[in-house]
Design a protein around this motif. Structure first.
Motif, PDB file in Angstrom:
ATOM      1  N   LEU A 187      51.778  23.860   7.232  1.00  0.00           N
ATOM      2  CA  LEU A 187      52.111  23.835   8.376  1.00  0.00           C
ATOM      3  C   LEU A 187      53.585  24.317   8.405  1.00  0.00           C
ATOM      4  O   LEU A 187      54.640  24.040   7.110  1.00  0.00           O
ATOM      5  N   VAL A 188      54.332  25.348   9.250  1.00  0.00           N
ATOM      6  CA  VAL A 188      55.813  25.500   8.980  1.00  0.00           C
ATOM      7  C   VAL A 188      56.704  25.292   9.761  1.00  0.00           C
ATOM      8  O   VAL A 188      55.844  25.111  10.790  1.00  0.00           O
ATOM      9  N   SER A 189      57.979  25.315  10.502  1.00  0.00           N
ATOM     10  CA  SER A 189      58.268  25.149  11.342  1.00  0.00           C
ATOM     11  C   SER A 189      59.712  25.792  11.425  1.00  0.00           C
ATOM     12  O   SER A 189      60.329  25.936  10.395  1.00  0.00           O
ATOM     13  N   ALA A 190      60.766  26.285  12.326  1.00  0.00           N
ATOM     14  CA  ALA A 190      61.312  26.469  12.756  1.00  0.00           C
ATOM     15  C   ALA A 190      62.728  26.642  12.058  1.00  0.00           C
ATOM     16  O   ALA A 190      63.624  27.225  11.349  1.00  0.00           O
ATOM     17  N   SER A 191      62.773  25.326  12.002  1.00  0.00           N
ATOM     18  CA  SER A 191      64.215  24.159  11.139  1.00  0.00           C
ATOM     19  C   SER A 191      64.380  24.083   9.638  1.00  0.00           C
ATOM     20  O   SER A 191      64.476  23.755   9.097  1.00  0.00           O
ATOM     21  N   GLN A 192      63.144  25.076   9.200  1.00  0.00           N
ATOM     22  CA  GLN A 192      63.101  24.620   7.439  1.00  0.00           C
ATOM     23  C   GLN A 192      64.231  25.546   7.275  1.00  0.00           C
ATOM     24  O   GLN A 192      64.851  26.549   7.281  1.00  0.00           O
ATOM     25  N   ALA A 193      64.249  25.146   5.438  1.00  0.00           N
ATOM     26  CA  ALA A 193      65.249  25.671   4.676  1.00  0.00           C
ATOM     27  C   ALA A 193      65.078  26.766   3.942  1.00  0.00           C
ATOM     28  O   ALA A 193      65.256  27.634   3.453  1.00  0.00           O
ATOM     29  N   THR A 194      63.332  26.519   3.743  1.00  0.00           N
ATOM     30  CA  THR A 194      62.905  27.542   2.532  1.00  0.00           C
ATOM     31  C   THR A 194      62.106  27.650   3.082  1.00  0.00           C
ATOM     32  O   THR A 194      61.589  28.547   4.279  1.00  0.00           O
ATOM     33  N   PRO A 195      62.679  29.825   2.831  1.00  0.00           N
ATOM     34  CA  PRO A 195      61.657  30.965   2.846  1.00  0.00           C
ATOM     35  C   PRO A 195      60.819  30.697   3.182  1.00  0.00           C
ATOM     36  O   PRO A 195      60.359  30.844   1.510  1.00  0.00           O
TER      37      PRO A 195
END
Length: 387
Positions: A187-195
């Protein structure tokens, strides 16, 4: 009496001849030394700086919408081209948002068409005063509101379509992509810090050099005063294993800000890297001719000797064929030569051969260093004196 005077004269004559022969023996026994003529010339000031390689372009792949990753579409560590698909995020919700926005837009257009038709029909009635003027004004306002609603729903549809496109992540630049930091099902999000991954273009490659601000200031002052001139912008590299890099680079620019922590200024050079030998983050040594000293003297390294305190000196062939000891300033070398910046003048004869046991004021027989040196036993007169 006459015999005594004759013997005395003969003795004096023999003594004079002996003294003359001894003096001639000493002259013949003066060591032969080879010299070079000091000449002023332009000598490049080669600067050696610690440096680090930096990718020409770097792009971090980050999601702009939230969702589950369905597929990874690239090979880790491989080359990718700009626009190539990399990840696919579950698009179900975003496709539904597009459909809903399209339906809302269709409804808004229908409402706008009805409102505009009503206002068109009220226009002649209002002129005939068959209806109240306020009714016609309200119909015109409703038509304008309906048109604004159409524009608003059209923008919402475009936003939904953009979000739907963001479910397919593509490469913004061409280069080599690293390992994937997310796997299918994550699950990924637009605000995550890790590329999700990083793409780096390594041909060409940047090399960032660090130079002391004090050295740079001294160099600029020397150039401004005319003591030196600006050098070439061509740069060479020495790799971590000591080998030379096969391609030359070019200095692009110098930072205008000094790093407060290190007191250094960053200079950036650009290098071709067709074979991929340079990798981002490597430590290298950069060498380039940052300036040119137009009034330096080059002499062979064999001519320069050191005192116990480390100061440099040379022997000169004086006009009276005697050795002259002279202190000089020789701080660096260029190839097989020392660069002398003080202590010598153009035209002086610097001894480079026969320096063994040479002392200040010792008699010498100077010859050009290119002349053949006599090799063999010492002269007979000198040998007899030694015995």
């Amino acid at each position: 009496m006459w015999l005594t005077g004759a013997l005395s004269a003969a003795t004096l004559a023999l003594g004079a001849c002996a003294n003359k022969d001894e003096q001639g023996g000493r002259d013949r026994g003066a060591p032969q030394v080879g010299y070079v003529v000091a000449a002023v010339g332009a000598v490049p000031v080669t600067t050696e700086l610690g440096a680090r390689t930096v990718a020409f372009e770097t792009s971090e792949i980050r999601p702009q919408v939230s969702g589950l990753i369905r597929r990874r579409l690239f090979t880790e560590g491989g080359l990718v081209r700009a626009g190539q698909p990399l990840y696919q995020i579950d698009a179900s919700l975003y496709q539904a948002a597009v459909d809903q926005a399209a339906a809302n837009l269709a409804s808004a257009r229908a409402s706008a068409q009805a409102a505009e038709e009503k206002a068109r029909r009220f226009a002649p009635l209002a002129k005939m005063q068959a209806i109240a003027e306020q009714d016609y004004t309200d119909a015109l306002a409703q038509a304008r509101v309906a048109r604004a609603a159409v524009a608003q729903n059209a923008a919402m549809l475009e936003t939904a379509r953009i979000n739907l496109r963001y479910t397919n992540l593509s490469a913004p630049i061409s280069g080599r992509i690293g390992r994937s930091l997310a796997t299918p099902g994550a699950l990924v999000s637009a605000s995550q810090a890790t590329p999700l991954a990083v793409i780096q273009q390594t041909d060409p490659m940047y090399v960032d050099m660090q130079q002391s601000s004090a050295e740079l200031t001294t160099l600029r002052q020397a150039i401004a005063s005319g003591g030196t001139t600006a050098g070439s912008t061509s740069v060479r590299l020495r790799l971590e294993d000591g080998s030379a890099y096969g391609f030359a680079g070019t200095v692009q620019f110098s930072e205008i800000t000094v790093n407060e922590a290190t007191g250094t200024v960053t200079l950036r050079a650009r290098f071709p890297n067709p074979q991929g030998l340079l990798l981002p983050g490597m430590f290298v040594t950069a060498l380039f001719e940052q300036a040119v000293n137009p009034a330096a003297i080059l002499i062979p390294q064999a001519a320069v000797q050191r005192d116990f305190d480390g100061s440099a000196f040379v022997y000169l062939a004086g006009k009276d064929n005697k050795a002259v000891r002279r202190k000089v300033t020789a701080a660096r070398t260029v190839g097989p030569n020392w660069v002398v910046t003080d202590g010598l003048k153009a035209g002086e004869h610097v001894i480079t051969q026969g320096l063994a046991n040479l002392k200040q004021g010792a008699p010498i027989r100077p010859v050009p260093a290119a002349s053949a040196q006599r090799v063999g036993p010492p002269p007979a007169g000198q040998t007899a004196k030694g015995k």
